[in-house]
Design a protein around this motif. Structure first.
Motif, PDB file in Angstrom:
ATOM      1  N   ALA A   1     -19.003   2.096   8.926  1.00  0.00           N
ATOM      2  CA  ALA A   1     -20.348   1.673   8.547  1.00  0.00           C
ATOM      3  C   ALA A   1     -21.298   2.865   8.455  1.00  0.00           C
ATOM      4  CB  ALA A   1     -20.873   0.651   9.555  1.00  0.00           C
ATOM      5  N   LEU A   2     -21.174   3.799   9.390  1.00  0.00           N
ATOM      6  CA  LEU A   2     -22.049   4.975   9.370  1.00  0.00           C
ATOM      7  C   LEU A   2     -21.760   5.862   8.162  1.00  0.00           C
ATOM      8  CD1 LEU A   2     -22.275   6.113  13.106  1.00  0.00           C
ATOM      9  CD2 LEU A   2     -24.095   5.171  11.676  1.00  0.00           C
ATOM     10  N   PHE A   3     -20.482   6.133   7.908  1.00  0.00           N
ATOM     11  CA  PHE A   3     -20.134   6.976   6.766  1.00  0.00           C
ATOM     12  C   PHE A   3     -20.542   6.309   5.456  1.00  0.00           C
ATOM     13  CE2 PHE A   3     -17.560   9.353   9.743  1.00  0.00           C
ATOM     14  CZ  PHE A   3     -17.538  10.631   9.213  1.00  0.00           C
ATOM     15  N   GLU A   4     -20.313   4.999   5.355  1.00  0.00           N
ATOM     16  CA  GLU A   4     -20.655   4.279   4.130  1.00  0.00           C
ATOM     17  C   GLU A   4     -22.161   4.324   3.881  1.00  0.00           C
ATOM     18  OE1 GLU A   4     -19.428   2.509   0.730  1.00  0.00           O
ATOM     19  OE2 GLU A   4     -18.075   3.050   2.383  1.00  0.00           O
ATOM     20  N   ALA A   5     -22.952   4.126   4.932  1.00  0.00           N
ATOM     21  CA  ALA A   5     -24.404   4.110   4.791  1.00  0.00           C
ATOM     22  C   ALA A   5     -24.973   5.490   4.512  1.00  0.00           C
ATOM     23  CB  ALA A   5     -25.048   3.539   6.053  1.00  0.00           C
ATOM     24  N   SER A   6     -24.236   6.537   4.901  1.00  0.00           N
ATOM     25  CA  SER A   6     -24.739   7.899   4.711  1.00  0.00           C
ATOM     26  C   SER A   6     -24.669   8.347   3.257  1.00  0.00           C
ATOM     27  CB  SER A   6     -23.931   8.875   5.575  1.00  0.00           C
ATOM     28  OG  SER A   6     -22.627   9.059   5.028  1.00  0.00           O
ATOM     29  N   GLY A   7     -23.819   7.700   2.466  1.00  0.00           N
ATOM     30  CA  GLY A   7     -23.628   8.138   1.088  1.00  0.00           C
ATOM     31  C   GLY A   7     -22.592   9.233   0.957  1.00  0.00           C
ATOM     32  N   LEU A   8     -22.049   9.704   2.089  1.00  0.00           N
ATOM     33  CA  LEU A   8     -21.005  10.720   2.064  1.00  0.00           C
ATOM     34  C   LEU A   8     -19.641  10.046   1.941  1.00  0.00           C
ATOM     35  CD1 LEU A   8     -22.424  12.940   4.954  1.00  0.00           C
ATOM     36  CD2 LEU A   8     -22.561  13.402   2.496  1.00  0.00           C
ATOM     37  N   ARG A   9     -18.614  10.836   1.722  1.00  0.00           N
ATOM     38  CA  ARG A   9     -17.272  10.262   1.589  1.00  0.00           C
ATOM     39  C   ARG A   9     -16.890   9.529   2.865  1.00  0.00           C
ATOM     40  NH1 ARG A   9     -12.041  10.967   2.871  1.00  0.00           N
ATOM     41  NH2 ARG A   9     -12.522  12.693   4.279  1.00  0.00           N
ATOM     42  N   ASN A  10     -16.439   8.299   2.697  1.00  0.00           N
ATOM     43  CA  ASN A  10     -16.065   7.479   3.842  1.00  0.00           C
ATOM     44  C   ASN A  10     -14.566   7.615   4.099  1.00  0.00           C
ATOM     45  OD1 ASN A  10     -15.698   5.584   5.812  1.00  0.00           O
ATOM     46  ND2 ASN A  10     -16.330   3.823   4.593  1.00  0.00           N
ATOM     47  N   PRO A  11     -14.158   8.266   5.207  1.00  0.00           N
ATOM     48  CA  PRO A  11     -12.724   8.400   5.492  1.00  0.00           C
ATOM     49  C   PRO A  11     -12.120   7.139   6.099  1.00  0.00           C
ATOM     50  CG  PRO A  11     -13.998   9.507   7.182  1.00  0.00           C
ATOM     51  CD  PRO A  11     -14.996   8.994   6.187  1.00  0.00           C
ATOM     52  N   PHE A  12     -12.946   6.103   6.296  1.00  0.00           N
ATOM     53  CA  PHE A  12     -12.467   4.854   6.897  1.00  0.00           C
ATOM     54  C   PHE A  12     -12.780   3.663   5.987  1.00  0.00           C
ATOM     55  CE2 PHE A  12     -14.084   7.732  10.195  1.00  0.00           C
ATOM     56  CZ  PHE A  12     -12.905   8.025  10.872  1.00  0.00           C
ATOM     57  N   PRO A  13     -12.324   3.681   4.744  1.00  0.00           N
ATOM     58  CA  PRO A  13     -12.646   2.573   3.830  1.00  0.00           C
ATOM     59  C   PRO A  13     -11.944   1.290   4.253  1.00  0.00           C
ATOM     60  CG  PRO A  13     -10.975   3.985   2.854  1.00  0.00           C
ATOM     61  CD  PRO A  13     -11.416   4.668   4.109  1.00  0.00           C
ATOM     62  N   GLU A  14     -12.545   0.160   3.911  1.00  0.00           N
ATOM     63  CA  GLU A  14     -11.923  -1.118   4.227  1.00  0.00           C
ATOM     64  C   GLU A  14     -10.997  -1.512   3.090  1.00  0.00           C
ATOM     65  OE1 GLU A  14     -12.992  -5.746   5.442  1.00  0.00           O
ATOM     66  OE2 GLU A  14     -14.505  -4.169   5.579  1.00  0.00           O
ATOM     67  N   ARG A  15      -9.714  -1.560   3.376  1.00  0.00           N
ATOM     68  CA  ARG A  15      -8.723  -1.934   2.372  1.00  0.00           C
ATOM     69  C   ARG A  15      -8.620  -3.452   2.263  1.00  0.00           C
ATOM     70  NH1 ARG A  15      -6.734   2.292   5.496  1.00  0.00           N
ATOM     71  NH2 ARG A  15      -6.046   4.148   4.373  1.00  0.00           N
ATOM     72  N   GLN A  16      -8.059  -3.905   1.171  1.00  0.00           N
ATOM     73  CA  GLN A  16      -7.834  -5.329   0.972  1.00  0.00           C
ATOM     74  C   GLN A  16      -6.458  -5.717   1.523  1.00  0.00           C
ATOM     75  OE1 GLN A  16     -10.327  -7.305  -0.228  1.00  0.00           O
ATOM     76  NE2 GLN A  16     -11.450  -5.373  -0.111  1.00  0.00           N
ATOM     77  N   LEU A  17      -6.277  -7.007   1.780  1.00  0.00           N
ATOM     78  CA  LEU A  17      -4.997  -7.468   2.312  1.00  0.00           C
ATOM     79  C   LEU A  17      -3.856  -7.238   1.334  1.00  0.00           C
ATOM     80  CD1 LEU A  17      -6.049 -10.816   4.027  1.00  0.00           C
ATOM     81  CD2 LEU A  17      -5.388  -8.679   5.147  1.00  0.00           C
ATOM     82  N   THR A  18      -4.192  -7.094   0.048  1.00  0.00           N
ATOM     83  CA  THR A  18      -3.166  -6.859  -0.969  1.00  0.00           C
ATOM     84  C   THR A  18      -2.764  -5.390  -1.053  1.00  0.00           C
ATOM     85  OG1 THR A  18      -4.966  -6.699  -2.600  1.00  0.00           O
ATOM     86  CG2 THR A  18      -3.851  -8.832  -2.376  1.00  0.00           C
ATOM     87  N   ASP A  19      -3.469  -4.523  -0.330  1.00  0.00           N
ATOM     88  CA  ASP A  19      -3.145  -3.095  -0.336  1.00  0.00           C
ATOM     89  C   ASP A  19      -1.733  -2.898   0.226  1.00  0.00           C
ATOM     90  OD1 ASP A  19      -4.562  -0.172  -0.359  1.00  0.00           O
ATOM     91  OD2 ASP A  19      -3.128  -0.333   1.290  1.00  0.00           O
ATOM     92  N   VAL A  20      -0.975  -2.002  -0.390  1.00  0.00           N
ATOM     93  CA  VAL A  20       0.416  -1.785  -0.003  1.00  0.00           C
ATOM     94  C   VAL A  20       0.534  -1.378   1.464  1.00  0.00           C
ATOM     95  CG1 VAL A  20       2.470  -0.357  -0.383  1.00  0.00           C
ATOM     96  CG2 VAL A  20       1.159  -1.213  -2.340  1.00  0.00           C
ATOM     97  N   GLU A  21      -0.328  -0.478   1.918  1.00  0.00           N
ATOM     98  CA  GLU A  21      -0.252  -0.019   3.304  1.00  0.00           C
ATOM     99  C   GLU A  21      -0.590  -1.131   4.287  1.00  0.00           C
ATOM    100  OE1 GLU A  21      -1.386   4.411   3.959  1.00  0.00           O
ATOM    101  OE2 GLU A  21      -2.759   3.634   2.426  1.00  0.00           O
ATOM    102  N   ILE A  22      -1.554  -1.986   3.927  1.00  0.00           N
ATOM    103  CA  ILE A  22      -1.907  -3.109   4.782  1.00  0.00           C
ATOM    104  C   ILE A  22      -0.736  -4.084   4.872  1.00  0.00           C
ATOM    105  CG2 ILE A  22      -3.408  -5.106   5.047  1.00  0.00           C
ATOM    106  CD1 ILE A  22      -4.836  -2.551   5.652  1.00  0.00           C
ATOM    107  N   ALA A  23      -0.156  -4.401   3.712  1.00  0.00           N
ATOM    108  CA  ALA A  23       0.994  -5.312   3.684  1.00  0.00           C
ATOM    109  C   ALA A  23       2.161  -4.753   4.490  1.00  0.00           C
ATOM    110  CB  ALA A  23       1.416  -5.577   2.239  1.00  0.00           C
ATOM    111  N   ASP A  24       2.406  -3.438   4.391  1.00  0.00           N
ATOM    112  CA  ASP A  24       3.492  -2.816   5.152  1.00  0.00           C
ATOM    113  C   ASP A  24       3.244  -2.930   6.653  1.00  0.00           C
ATOM    114  OD1 ASP A  24       4.848  -2.145   2.868  1.00  0.00           O
ATOM    115  OD2 ASP A  24       4.225  -0.044   2.849  1.00  0.00           O
ATOM    116  N   ALA A  25       1.993  -2.718   7.066  1.00  0.00           N
ATOM    117  CA  ALA A  25       1.669  -2.816   8.495  1.00  0.00           C
ATOM    118  C   ALA A  25       1.862  -4.238   8.997  1.00  0.00           C
ATOM    119  CB  ALA A  25       0.229  -2.356   8.731  1.00  0.00           C
ATOM    120  N   LEU A  26       1.434  -5.220   8.201  1.00  0.00           N
ATOM    121  CA  LEU A  26       1.609  -6.617   8.597  1.00  0.00           C
ATOM    122  C   LEU A  26       3.081  -7.008   8.629  1.00  0.00           C
ATOM    123  CD1 LEU A  26      -1.331  -8.261   6.613  1.00  0.00           C
ATOM    124  CD2 LEU A  26      -1.178  -7.936   9.090  1.00  0.00           C
TER     125      LEU A  26
END
Length: 265
Positions: free
Chosen positions: A67-92
């Motif tokens: 939230a802090l990185f997103e609000a700052s306008g700088l590159r956010n290294p912690f983006p929120e991925r979607q459940l359809t994202d390959v890495e998210i699906a692999d983790a699940l």
């Protein structure tokens, strides 16, 4: 007068959530109260170095850092991925294969708004008793818990409602979907017995369990064991809970084994 920025609002919200004054936060970060005040009011902009300092010095969740990185306008290294994202699906899939399938009783993984994202064979069979088909895609455990049908199946709702109440209360602080459903349930009187039970005479039991009545007249006595992965560093998965249903007597254990059996191979 300066207009408060998105970053200023996010920073102030996190500071207040941590119970820190501007001076206390400034001291933790090796900054000054004046600098913190300028950041919160939008008179100054956050630098990458300041954000790195916050991430290192404060025990923030992945969601708070995002939230802090997103609000700052700088590159956010912690983006929120979607459940359809390959890495998210692999983790699940890993959670399902390595954890849920190795538990012989009902087990499932819930996201922050109590959606069942993964379940083992026993959980799928148990949900089917209540008319919920997990094979049709993610289903809401929240809707199930708050439904009259589910409460009718819980034979000792007064005893277990405090457990649901406090879990939902904690979840409602993290998620708007849960908050809206929880407030509606409270307004309907669903949890009116909670306060009376807490302040009533006598001592409560060491452990409460849900007594579930099945259509054939039999009963299951179970309690949930809830855990999470300490290494999940993703906004979407950070607050996932893994729920293992634990039978509390031999009869329930045998009944579960007979009803659901092992997962087909």
């Amino acid at each position: 007068m300066a207009i408060t920025s998105d970053f200023g609002l996010a920073l102030r919200g996190i500071r207040q959530a941590l119970g820190l004054s501007q001076l206390a936060l400034a001291q933790k970060l090796g900054s000054t109260q004046r600098h913190l005040s300028f950041l919160e009011t939008g008179r100054s902009r956050a630098t990458p170095e300041f954000l790195r300092r916050i991430a290192v010095e404060l025990n923030l969740s992945t969601g708070q850092r995002s939230a802090l990185f997103e609000a700052s306008g700088l590159r956010n290294p912690f983006p929120e991925r979607q459940l359809t994202d390959v890495e998210i699906a692999d983790a699940l899939d890993t959670i399902e294969r390595r954890v849920l399938r190795n538990w012989q009783f009902p087990a499932f993984a819930l996201d922050r708004d109590w959606t069942v994202l993964r379940a083992n064979h026993s959980a799928t069979a148990m949900f089917a008793i209540f008319g919920i088909d997990l094979s049709e895609g993610p289903q809401s455990l929240l809707s199930m818990v708050l439904s009259p049908e589910f409460r009718a199946a819980i034979l000792n709702w007064d005893a277990v409602s405090p457990g649901f109440y406090f879990r939902l209360l904690a979840a409602s602080e993290r998620d708007q979907t849960v908050r809206a459903a929880f407030e509606s349930a409270r307004a309907s009187g669903l949890f009116d017995d909670v306060s009376r039970g807490i302040t009533g005479p006598g001592s409560g039991p060491v452990m409460t369990c849900a007594e579930m009545g099945l259509p054939d007249g039999s009963r299951l006595r179970m309690t949930p064991f809830v855990g999470s992965f300490a290494t999940l560093q993703d906004v979407r998965l950070e607050q996932i809970e893994i729920e293992l249903m634990v039978p509390l007597d031999d009869e329930t254990e045998t009944r579960l084994q007979n009803l659901f059996g092992p997962e087909p191979r």
